[in-house]
Structures are given as structure tokens and as C-alpha cells.
Design an enzyme around this catalytic site. Structure first.
Site, PDB file in Angstrom:
ATOM      1  N   GLY A  45      -3.501  -5.681  -7.709  1.00  0.00           N
ATOM      2  CA  GLY A  45      -4.810  -6.204  -7.335  1.00  0.00           C
ATOM      3  C   GLY A  45      -5.693  -5.057  -6.876  1.00  0.00           C
ATOM      4  N   GLN A  50     -12.645  -1.222  -2.652  1.00  0.00           N
ATOM      5  CA  GLN A  50     -11.681  -0.128  -2.818  1.00  0.00           C
ATOM      6  C   GLN A  50     -12.162   0.905  -3.832  1.00  0.00           C
ATOM      7  OE1 GLN A  50      -8.140  -2.957  -3.340  1.00  0.00           O
ATOM      8  NE2 GLN A  50      -7.224  -1.120  -2.452  1.00  0.00           N
ATOM      9  N   CYS A  93      -0.849  -0.899  -0.513  1.00  0.00           N
ATOM     10  CA  CYS A  93      -2.274  -0.968  -0.843  1.00  0.00           C
ATOM     11  C   CYS A  93      -2.662   0.329  -1.558  1.00  0.00           C
ATOM     12  CB  CYS A  93      -3.080  -1.123   0.450  1.00  0.00           C
ATOM     13  SG  CYS A  93      -4.851  -1.253   0.166  1.00  0.00           S
ATOM     14  N   LEU A  94      -3.425   0.210  -2.641  1.00  0.00           N
ATOM     15  CA  LEU A  94      -3.822   1.409  -3.391  1.00  0.00           C
ATOM     16  C   LEU A  94      -4.745   2.305  -2.565  1.00  0.00           C
ATOM     17  CD1 LEU A  94      -4.359  -0.027  -6.997  1.00  0.00           C
ATOM     18  CD2 LEU A  94      -2.338   1.084  -6.031  1.00  0.00           C
ATOM     19  N   HIS A 135      -4.458 -10.833   0.148  1.00  0.00           N
ATOM     20  CA  HIS A 135      -4.649  -9.408   0.452  1.00  0.00           C
ATOM     21  C   HIS A 135      -6.030  -8.945  -0.025  1.00  0.00           C
ATOM     22  CE1 HIS A 135      -2.927  -5.120   0.546  1.00  0.00           C
ATOM     23  NE2 HIS A 135      -4.045  -4.970  -0.150  1.00  0.00           N
ATOM     24  N   GLU A 136      -6.423  -9.374  -1.226  1.00  0.00           N
ATOM     25  CA  GLU A 136      -7.702  -8.925  -1.798  1.00  0.00           C
ATOM     26  C   GLU A 136      -8.899  -9.579  -1.095  1.00  0.00           C
ATOM     27  OE1 GLU A 136      -7.479  -6.359  -3.531  1.00  0.00           O
ATOM     28  OE2 GLU A 136      -5.347  -6.554  -3.953  1.00  0.00           O
ATOM     29  N   HIS A 139      -9.637  -7.665   1.886  1.00  0.00           N
ATOM     30  CA  HIS A 139     -10.426  -6.455   1.601  1.00  0.00           C
ATOM     31  C   HIS A 139     -11.918  -6.773   1.636  1.00  0.00           C
ATOM     32  CE1 HIS A 139      -7.809  -3.109   0.727  1.00  0.00           C
ATOM     33  NE2 HIS A 139      -7.070  -3.788  -0.141  1.00  0.00           N
TER      34      HIS A 139
HETATM   35 ZN    ZN Z   1      -5.164  -3.308  -0.722  1.00  0.00          ZN
END
Ligand code: ZN
Length: 195
Positions: A45, A50, A93-94, A135-136, A139
Site C-alpha cells: 500500500g 508518502q 511502512c515504506l 494503515h493507509e 497516513h
Molecule cells: Zn505506511
């Protein structure tokens, strides 16, 4: 506009995103780039902030497989409509690569969102897909999974996060990253275009 993934503690990760009012060709291109970056970094995701964009949208593919288009989705202006049962699971997380934590989320959720064609859809999700979506959405509200960790786990990750902070500050010192005001002004300009 060439997008790249930003890392903790970049201030855009704390930006609360506004709903998008306009989906244009440039936004389509941004979404395509977001999928590319997500797969390149082996994520499941990726939220717009991000990649330093102030828009309320994210991309996801819980299979992580770029060839599996059935599980590939864009969520524009997503709204979580409650959920039930709790589940604990590992998350990364990226924007904080290499850092993992055990996060408690809802096991099942309902989400309303729009796709790239502007059609509204409702998703009844559970398991990993439900976790990714929560999670997204976090963000988009300026929250990170590390905010949801119990104190003991957060303390264990403190040193790793400090490394990210040192790296961020040194990049800023040598001019590779703009200051807070410049970042905020750019986000405000992008918001004016589509929110
Ligand atoms: Zn993340």
C-alpha cells in the site's frame, strides 16, 4: 512531476489530507507512479502523502504482486465506516523502511471510496486487506503505525527512529530537503489545484 517516496520524519507525513474534487490526467499519472514505486519497494500500500502529495487517496495491492490486477485498487476520498473485532499483526511502512511493529487494528472494516473513473464503491474487507487499508487511511490523517505501538515497543524502536531523524536533518543541512515553510507552501499550492 516525478514522484519519490519520502521518509520519516518528513513533515508531509504529518499532513492531514483533504478530499480531492478533481481527477485529471496529471492525477492519473501520479497514481500510476505510486503503483510503480509501491511495487519497486515491495510494498502492499502507498498513500499520497508518502510521495509528498496532499491528496486524500492511496493505492493498494495486498497480494504485493504487480501481475495480480484483481487485487490492485485505488481508493480516492476513502471513508472508514466502522469495523469490528480486533486483530494484532506485524506492520512496516515504506516511509520507515526496515522498522517493524505489532499493531492492533480492526479485523473487519467497511470502506467507501471512489475509483479513478469517479465511481463510488463499498468494500467489506478483513484480514490483511483490512489492515493495509487502515494503515493507509491513517497516513491520510497524518498518522503513522509507530504512533499506535504500546510504550515498550515504541521504546525499542526509538534508536532506529533517531537514525532516520539524523539522516533527515543532515539532508536538510546540505540542502537536499526544503525547510518546513517551503514544504507547506508547495502542499498548499497542490491543494488549490484539486481539493
Ligand atoms: Zn505506511
Amino acid at each position: 512531476m516525478k514522484l519519490q517516496i519520502i521518509h520519516y520524519p518528513h513533515p508531509t507525513l504529518r499532513h492531514v489530507s483533504k478530499p480531492v474534487k478533481r481527477v485529471d490526467a496529471e492525477l492519473h499519472d501520479m497514481v500510476a507512479q505510486m503503483f510503480e514505486l509501491m511495487y519497486e519497494h515491495e510494498g502492499v500500500g502507498l498513500a499520497a502523502n508518502q510521495v509528498d502529495l496532499p491528496y486524500r487517496l492511496f493505492v493498494a495491492n495486498p497480494s504485493g504482486d504487480p501481475k495480480n490486477k484483481d487485487t490492485e485498487h485505488v481508493f480516492i476520498n476513502p471513508v472508514l465506516k466502522g469495523g469490528k473485532d480486533q486483530a494484532e499483526g506485524e506492520e512496516g511502512c515504506l516511509s520507515i523502511p526496515g522498522v517493524l511493529g505489532q499493531v492492533v487494528r480492526k479485523e473487519k472494516i467497511t470502506i467507501e471510496a471512489y475509483n479513478l473513473q469517479g465511481e463510488q464503491f463499498v468494500g467489506e474487507l478483513d484480514g490483511l486487506f483490512a489492515r493495509v487499508v487502515q494503515h493507509e487511511v491513517d497516513h491520510l490523517d497524518g498518522k503513522l503505525f509507530i504512533d499506535r505501538l504500546p510504550a515498550a515497543q515504541a521504546a525499542e524502536l526509538r534508536e532506529d527512529l533517531e537514525e532516520f531523524e539524523i539522516d533527515f536533518n543532515s539532508k536538510r543541512d546540505c540542502g537536499e530537503l526544503p525547510d518546513d515553510n517551503t514544504i507547506a507552501e508547495r502542499l498548499a499550492e497542490l491543494e488549490k489545484l484539486r481539493t
